[in-house]
Scaffold this motif. Sequence first.
Motif, PDB file in Angstrom:
ATOM      1  N   ASN A  88      64.001  49.789  14.838  1.00  0.00           N
ATOM      2  CA  ASN A  88      65.164  49.051  14.348  1.00  0.00           C
ATOM      3  C   ASN A  88      66.406  49.938  14.323  1.00  0.00           C
ATOM      4  O   ASN A  88      66.527  50.837  13.488  1.00  0.00           O
ATOM      5  CB  ASN A  88      64.899  48.499  12.939  1.00  0.00           C
ATOM      6  CG  ASN A  88      63.777  47.486  12.928  1.00  0.00           C
ATOM      7  OD1 ASN A  88      63.817  46.508  13.668  1.00  0.00           O
ATOM      8  ND2 ASN A  88      62.749  47.726  12.121  1.00  0.00           N
ATOM      9  N   ASP A  89      67.295  49.710  15.281  1.00  0.00           N
ATOM     10  CA  ASP A  89      68.600  50.383  15.332  1.00  0.00           C
ATOM     11  C   ASP A  89      68.463  51.905  15.254  1.00  0.00           C
ATOM     12  O   ASP A  89      69.216  52.578  14.546  1.00  0.00           O
ATOM     13  CB  ASP A  89      69.490  49.866  14.195  1.00  0.00           C
ATOM     14  CG  ASP A  89      70.973  50.103  14.476  1.00  0.00           C
ATOM     15  OD1 ASP A  89      71.349  50.117  15.659  1.00  0.00           O
ATOM     16  OD2 ASP A  89      71.741  50.296  13.507  1.00  0.00           O
ATOM     17  N   VAL A  90      67.530  52.451  16.006  1.00  0.00           N
ATOM     18  CA  VAL A  90      67.262  53.895  15.971  1.00  0.00           C
ATOM     19  C   VAL A  90      68.187  54.635  16.927  1.00  0.00           C
ATOM     20  O   VAL A  90      68.298  54.295  18.111  1.00  0.00           O
ATOM     21  CB  VAL A  90      65.786  54.172  16.328  1.00  0.00           C
ATOM     22  CG1 VAL A  90      65.579  55.655  16.662  1.00  0.00           C
ATOM     23  CG2 VAL A  90      64.889  53.776  15.175  1.00  0.00           C
ATOM     24  N   GLY A  91      68.866  55.643  16.402  1.00  0.00           N
ATOM     25  CA  GLY A  91      69.713  56.498  17.212  1.00  0.00           C
ATOM     26  C   GLY A  91      69.550  57.941  16.798  1.00  0.00           C
ATOM     27  O   GLY A  91      69.111  58.241  15.685  1.00  0.00           O
ATOM     28  N   VAL A  92      69.903  58.855  17.704  1.00  0.00           N
ATOM     29  CA  VAL A  92      69.798  60.288  17.421  1.00  0.00           C
ATOM     30  C   VAL A  92      71.073  60.973  17.898  1.00  0.00           C
ATOM     31  O   VAL A  92      71.475  60.832  19.061  1.00  0.00           O
ATOM     32  CB  VAL A  92      68.582  60.928  18.116  1.00  0.00           C
ATOM     33  CG1 VAL A  92      68.531  62.426  17.831  1.00  0.00           C
ATOM     34  CG2 VAL A  92      67.288  60.257  17.667  1.00  0.00           C
ATOM     35  N   ILE A  93      71.698  61.722  16.993  1.00  0.00           N
ATOM     36  CA  ILE A  93      72.891  62.488  17.304  1.00  0.00           C
ATOM     37  C   ILE A  93      72.637  63.937  16.904  1.00  0.00           C
ATOM     38  O   ILE A  93      72.104  64.212  15.821  1.00  0.00           O
ATOM     39  CB  ILE A  93      74.124  61.949  16.545  1.00  0.00           C
ATOM     40  CG1 ILE A  93      74.427  60.505  16.976  1.00  0.00           C
ATOM     41  CG2 ILE A  93      75.344  62.832  16.786  1.00  0.00           C
ATOM     42  CD1 ILE A  93      75.540  59.854  16.184  1.00  0.00           C
ATOM     43  N   ALA A  94      72.998  64.870  17.786  1.00  0.00           N
ATOM     44  CA  ALA A  94      72.914  66.301  17.485  1.00  0.00           C
ATOM     45  C   ALA A  94      74.312  66.883  17.601  1.00  0.00           C
ATOM     46  O   ALA A  94      74.863  66.967  18.707  1.00  0.00           O
ATOM     47  CB  ALA A  94      71.950  66.997  18.437  1.00  0.00           C
ATOM     48  N   THR A 113      75.456  62.509  21.473  1.00  0.00           N
ATOM     49  CA  THR A 113      74.525  61.391  21.269  1.00  0.00           C
ATOM     50  C   THR A 113      73.328  61.572  22.194  1.00  0.00           C
ATOM     51  O   THR A 113      73.466  61.491  23.421  1.00  0.00           O
ATOM     52  CB  THR A 113      75.211  60.048  21.559  1.00  0.00           C
ATOM     53  OG1 THR A 113      76.299  59.862  20.642  1.00  0.00           O
ATOM     54  CG2 THR A 113      74.222  58.893  21.410  1.00  0.00           C
ATOM     55  N   LEU A 114      72.180  61.851  21.617  1.00  0.00           N
ATOM     56  CA  LEU A 114      70.956  62.016  22.411  1.00  0.00           C
ATOM     57  C   LEU A 114      70.290  60.676  22.689  1.00  0.00           C
ATOM     58  O   LEU A 114      69.621  60.514  23.709  1.00  0.00           O
ATOM     59  CB  LEU A 114      69.979  62.941  21.684  1.00  0.00           C
ATOM     60  CG  LEU A 114      70.477  64.349  21.385  1.00  0.00           C
ATOM     61  CD1 LEU A 114      69.385  65.152  20.684  1.00  0.00           C
ATOM     62  CD2 LEU A 114      70.926  65.054  22.655  1.00  0.00           C
ATOM     63  N   LEU A 115      70.454  59.747  21.768  1.00  0.00           N
ATOM     64  CA  LEU A 115      69.896  58.408  21.939  1.00  0.00           C
ATOM     65  C   LEU A 115      70.829  57.419  21.268  1.00  0.00           C
ATOM     66  O   LEU A 115      71.026  57.467  20.053  1.00  0.00           O
ATOM     67  CB  LEU A 115      68.501  58.314  21.310  1.00  0.00           C
ATOM     68  CG  LEU A 115      67.846  56.919  21.323  1.00  0.00           C
ATOM     69  CD1 LEU A 115      67.530  56.487  22.753  1.00  0.00           C
ATOM     70  CD2 LEU A 115      66.566  56.920  20.470  1.00  0.00           C
ATOM     71  N   ALA A 116      71.438  56.541  22.062  1.00  0.00           N
ATOM     72  CA  ALA A 116      72.281  55.494  21.495  1.00  0.00           C
ATOM     73  C   ALA A 116      71.391  54.516  20.734  1.00  0.00           C
ATOM     74  O   ALA A 116      70.236  54.285  21.113  1.00  0.00           O
ATOM     75  CB  ALA A 116      73.037  54.775  22.603  1.00  0.00           C
ATOM     76  N   PRO A 117      71.866  53.931  19.626  1.00  0.00           N
ATOM     77  CA  PRO A 117      71.035  53.062  18.803  1.00  0.00           C
ATOM     78  C   PRO A 117      70.396  51.920  19.598  1.00  0.00           C
ATOM     79  O   PRO A 117      71.061  51.237  20.381  1.00  0.00           O
ATOM     80  CB  PRO A 117      72.019  52.510  17.767  1.00  0.00           C
ATOM     81  CG  PRO A 117      73.053  53.581  17.640  1.00  0.00           C
ATOM     82  CD  PRO A 117      73.211  54.120  19.035  1.00  0.00           C
ATOM     83  N   ILE A 118      69.092  51.774  19.407  1.00  0.00           N
ATOM     84  CA  ILE A 118      68.357  50.705  20.080  1.00  0.00           C
ATOM     85  C   ILE A 118      67.389  50.057  19.102  1.00  0.00           C
ATOM     86  O   ILE A 118      66.992  50.644  18.090  1.00  0.00           O
ATOM     87  CB  ILE A 118      67.554  51.220  21.299  1.00  0.00           C
ATOM     88  CG1 ILE A 118      66.478  52.230  20.843  1.00  0.00           C
ATOM     89  CG2 ILE A 118      68.456  51.841  22.349  1.00  0.00           C
ATOM     90  CD1 ILE A 118      65.422  52.463  21.884  1.00  0.00           C
ATOM     91  N   SER A 119      66.994  48.843  19.443  1.00  0.00           N
ATOM     92  CA  SER A 119      65.948  48.130  18.700  1.00  0.00           C
ATOM     93  C   SER A 119      64.976  47.532  19.711  1.00  0.00           C
ATOM     94  O   SER A 119      65.394  47.013  20.752  1.00  0.00           O
ATOM     95  CB  SER A 119      66.548  47.009  17.839  1.00  0.00           C
ATOM     96  OG  SER A 119      67.404  47.527  16.849  1.00  0.00           O
ATOM     97  N   THR A 120      63.695  47.655  19.418  1.00  0.00           N
ATOM     98  CA  THR A 120      62.682  47.067  20.286  1.00  0.00           C
ATOM     99  C   THR A 120      61.386  46.970  19.501  1.00  0.00           C
ATOM    100  O   THR A 120      61.279  47.481  18.384  1.00  0.00           O
ATOM    101  CB  THR A 120      62.481  47.900  21.571  1.00  0.00           C
ATOM    102  OG1 THR A 120      61.666  47.163  22.494  1.00  0.00           O
ATOM    103  CG2 THR A 120      61.799  49.232  21.268  1.00  0.00           C
ATOM    104  N   SER A 121      60.408  46.318  20.066  1.00  0.00           N
ATOM    105  CA  SER A 121      59.087  46.230  19.445  1.00  0.00           C
ATOM    106  C   SER A 121      58.026  46.224  20.531  1.00  0.00           C
ATOM    107  O   SER A 121      58.300  45.875  21.688  1.00  0.00           O
ATOM    108  CB  SER A 121      58.967  44.964  18.579  1.00  0.00           C
ATOM    109  OG  SER A 121      59.102  43.799  19.375  1.00  0.00           O
ATOM    110  N   ASN A 126      68.249  60.355  33.811  1.00  0.00           N
ATOM    111  CA  ASN A 126      68.134  61.543  32.978  1.00  0.00           C
ATOM    112  C   ASN A 126      69.311  61.608  32.009  1.00  0.00           C
ATOM    113  O   ASN A 126      70.453  61.348  32.383  1.00  0.00           O
ATOM    114  CB  ASN A 126      68.105  62.807  33.835  1.00  0.00           C
ATOM    115  CG  ASN A 126      66.817  62.940  34.623  1.00  0.00           C
ATOM    116  OD1 ASN A 126      65.785  62.409  34.237  1.00  0.00           O
ATOM    117  ND2 ASN A 126      66.886  63.644  35.741  1.00  0.00           N
ATOM    118  N   GLY A 127      69.013  61.959  30.764  1.00  0.00           N
ATOM    119  CA  GLY A 127      70.061  62.075  29.769  1.00  0.00           C
ATOM    120  C   GLY A 127      70.333  60.817  28.974  1.00  0.00           C
ATOM    121  O   GLY A 127      71.215  60.807  28.106  1.00  0.00           O
TER     122      GLY A 127
END
Length: 208
Positions: A5-11, A15-23, A36-37
Amino acid sequence: MIEVNDVGVIAGNVTLLAPISTSVQRAEALIVRGRNGTGKSTLLRVLAGARKPTSGTVRIAGAGVIERDRDFRRRVAAMIGLPPMASDLTVLDHVLLVATTWTEDSTAAAELTHGVLAELGLDSLDGRFPHELSSGQTQLFGLALVLARPFEVLILDEPEQRLDPDHVESVIRALRARRDAGATLVVATHSTSLADRLADRTLLLDAA
């Protein structure tokens, strides 16, 4: 089985992973694709408990992702890069050690070990040490170490790396067998063949 649910990762400022939601449902294979990237490996590390998201939540089988939790470790197996290998243990020693660690029955552990090695075409190499393997054989060896333990969720980052078409086919068969037996799979891949043959659904990541 998996809820993102709306998971994102910033270092820092990256931005390493833009917010996403899935199941992902039980016994379903989700293929993660993208250039890549775009965050494929980062997403897998979050699912495996190896990286905490900056935002959002992940739940697996209704529980949070806690890498040190015994139930989580038993439920989730992952290969994101090659696992550790001991220079003085053979291929057979390694896989049998993993199987024995997770299986109290020594006979069952031995059967599982030999079955996995044969399934991936490594049975003729079981007496070799890690440094005696080619890059493709090492990739298959790493996958064997993951498949030699129980899991409900299997997370793999580009399992086709360094493999020729025949060995990619062996990996596809092995992964389909686990999915058909009830495991939930999340696999990041650049292989169109693997994606087409394995995917129940595909998640395409875009550049942030």
